[in-house]
Design an enzyme around this catalytic site. Structure first.
Site, mmCIF file in Angstrom:
data_model
loop_
_atom_site.group_PDB
_atom_site.id
_atom_site.type_symbol
_atom_site.label_atom_id
_atom_site.label_comp_id
_atom_site.label_asym_id
_atom_site.label_seq_id
_atom_site.Cartn_x
_atom_site.Cartn_y
_atom_site.Cartn_z
ATOM 1 N N TYR A 136 47.376 -11.698 5.797
ATOM 2 C CA TYR A 136 46.199 -12.378 6.356
ATOM 3 C C TYR A 136 45.148 -11.386 6.847
ATOM 4 C CZ TYR A 136 47.867 -17.216 6.546
ATOM 5 O OH TYR A 136 48.261 -18.480 6.230
ATOM 6 N N LYS A 186 61.313 -11.296 2.212
ATOM 7 C CA LYS A 186 61.422 -11.104 0.762
ATOM 8 C C LYS A 186 61.737 -9.627 0.536
ATOM 9 C CE LYS A 186 60.969 -12.508 -3.548
ATOM 10 N NZ LYS A 186 61.900 -13.452 -4.207
ATOM 11 N N ASP A 218 62.321 -17.564 -0.878
ATOM 12 C CA ASP A 218 62.451 -18.579 -1.935
ATOM 13 C C ASP A 218 63.698 -19.432 -1.698
ATOM 14 O OD1 ASP A 218 63.892 -16.233 -2.444
ATOM 15 O OD2 ASP A 218 63.517 -16.220 -4.606
ATOM 16 N N ASP A 242 53.513 -20.005 7.290
ATOM 17 C CA ASP A 242 52.481 -21.001 6.977
ATOM 18 C C ASP A 242 53.023 -22.009 5.965
ATOM 19 O OD1 ASP A 242 49.880 -22.193 6.790
ATOM 20 O OD2 ASP A 242 49.545 -21.058 4.939
ATOM 21 N N ASP A 246 54.561 -26.267 6.560
ATOM 22 C CA ASP A 246 54.058 -27.482 5.903
ATOM 23 C C ASP A 246 55.213 -28.216 5.234
ATOM 24 O OD1 ASP A 246 51.359 -26.835 6.543
ATOM 25 O OD2 ASP A 246 50.644 -27.542 4.603
HETATM 26 C C1 IPM Z 1 47.450 -23.164 9.475
HETATM 27 C C2 IPM Z 1 46.336 -23.066 8.461
HETATM 28 C C3 IPM Z 1 45.595 -21.747 8.638
HETATM 29 C C4 IPM Z 1 46.560 -20.627 8.283
HETATM 30 C C5 IPM Z 1 44.306 -21.580 7.825
HETATM 31 C C6 IPM Z 1 43.338 -22.701 8.044
HETATM 32 C C7 IPM Z 1 43.635 -20.287 8.137
HETATM 33 O O1 IPM Z 1 46.812 -23.250 7.173
HETATM 34 O O2 IPM Z 1 47.183 -23.064 10.675
HETATM 35 O O3 IPM Z 1 48.596 -23.395 9.084
HETATM 36 O O4 IPM Z 1 46.734 -20.291 7.100
HETATM 37 O O5 IPM Z 1 47.153 -20.082 9.210
HETATM 38 MN MN MN Z 2 48.878 -23.958 7.120
#
Ligand code: IPM
Ligand code: MN
Ligand code: NAD
Length: 347
Positions: A136, A186, A218, A242, A246
């Site tokens: 990042y 990884k 993975d 990240d 999700d």
């Molecule tokens: C999160 C988002 C952010 C990240 C983006 C919007 C920069 O996806 O907070 O999970 O990648 O950290």
């Molecule tokens: Mn995210």
């Protein structure tokens, strides 16, 4: 209790409004809310996604309640002016390096998960994502190679002290839970991950009471849907965390349910749903505000030590879900304000 409220873009203001109503309903003494502009909204108003006045509010606040940033109209701006730089900038400027992303299935609500019932009923994990380093924040760009081809690049790196401090957060969190820490990397391919693993192993000597394991990312993605109950605390780098968080949100039921805390050393923190500005449903009153409301609960717990109040909020959300209050993300038909009302009633 000075709380900065940065609602941002898309559904950010819609869900944050409900979280603020919940905070105000608790009648906490000394509560002061200060609003600030972030993201595309701030860029339109001030020419920058994280203007100095917003940063000043953030520095002065004890905690920050953040909505979401992101707007497709800004996707072609130079990167420094894009909405996402607001959240990345706040994390970096305030030293918010430890991102706590809990994913827990509420008892009796296993049916919300997209996984089979017998698999979903064991989910109670905490992803600890490093937030100030990794690919990042490395050198990045698009350059022209000598033969004229364009090449994009983003440097992935971690310094040992960055790994060490997040590892400590992981081990301490495991001590406070079921005593298990899984470090995800990884290392079979990446030198960044090899150093990560080496440093985690060094730190482990200070925590003989924690059962440490290592997993390649993975495999972790696969195990997260095969047997999520095996995980207690997961510690990982910025990009892997990240993505895995999700995914973990769907194990619980929806990305509209997952809250997060981004902590510095000490109690200063930024609290936000893990989801984004959801431009596909923005402005329609359809967003599920529960992730934002649960972020407010995390704020009370981690920045102010108000465990009982945090629990009250979480119980109110669980109660609303148990009574069938569900947004479109969970296959229901309740809108943002109706969900906020339902949580407030139960509070
Ligand atoms: C999160 C988002 C952010 C990240 C983006 C919007 C920069 O996806 O907070 O999970 O990648 O950290
Ligand atoms: Mn995210
Ligand atoms: P997203 O999380 O915004 O949306 C993904 C999907 O989930 C969409 O279909 C959306 O409608 C749905 N969704 C998300 N939150 C929901 C909620 N509370 N209730 C119901 N449905 C919900 O991810 P994306 O579409 O990849 O990104 C959209 C924008 O948000 C991009 O600009 C991205 O950079 C930004 N983003 C910001 C943050 C943040 O501010 N921390 C986090 C992630 C993405």
């Amino acid at each position: 209790m000075k709380i900065a409220v940065f609602a941002g873009d898309g559904i950010g203001p819609e869900v944050t409004r409900e979280a603020v109503r919940v905070l105000e309903a608790l009648g906490l003494s000394g509560l002061e809310l200060v609003e600030g502009d972030v993201g595309a909204a701030a860029w339109r108003k001030h020419g920058h996604p994280l203007p100095p006045q917003t940063l000043a509010i953030a520095h002065e606040a004890d905690a920050i309640l953040f909505g979401a940033v992101g707007d497709f109209e800004c996707d072609n701006l130079e990167r420094a002016l894009r909405p996402e730089q607001a959240i990345l900038g706040l994390r970096k400027e305030l030293g918010l390096f430890a991102n706590l992303r809990p994913a827990r299935v509420f008892a009796g609500l296993e049916d919300l998960s997209t996984l089979r019932l017998e698999i979903a009923n064991k989910i109670d994990l905490l992803i600890i994502r490093e937030l100030n380093g990794d690919v990042y924040f490395g050198e990045k760009g698009i350059r022209i190679l000598p033969d004229g081809r364009r090449q994009g690049y983003d440097l992935m790196s971690y310094a040992e002290d960055e790994v060490r401090r997040i590892a400590h957060v992981g081990f301490r969190a495991a001590q406070g839970r079921r005593g298990k820490l899984c470090s995800v990397d990884k290392a079979n391919v990446l030198e960044t991950s090899q150093l990560w693993r080496d440093v985690v192993l060094e730190v482990a000597t200070e925590y003989p009471d924690v059962e440490l394991s290592h997993m390649y990312v993975d495999n972790a993605a696969m195990q997260l849907v095969k047997n999520p109950g095996q995980f207690d605390v997961v510690v990982t780098g910025n990009i892997f965390g990240d993505i895995l968080s999700d995914q973990a949100s769907m194990c619980v039921g929806s990305i509209g349910l997952l809250a997060s805390a981004a902590m510095a050393e000490g109690t200063k923190g930024l609290y936000e749903p893990i989801h984004g500005s959801a431009p596909d449903i923005a402005g329609k009153g359809l967003a599920n505000p529960m992730a934002s409301i649960l972020s407010a609960a995390m704020l009370l717990r981690h920045s102010f030590g108000l465990e009982a109040e945090a629990r009250r909020i979480e119980d109110a959300v669980a109660g609303a879900l148990a009574d069938g209050i569900r947004g479109g993300d969970l296959g229901g038909s309740h809108g943002t304000a109706a969900i906020g009302d339902a949580v407030l009633e139960r509070l």
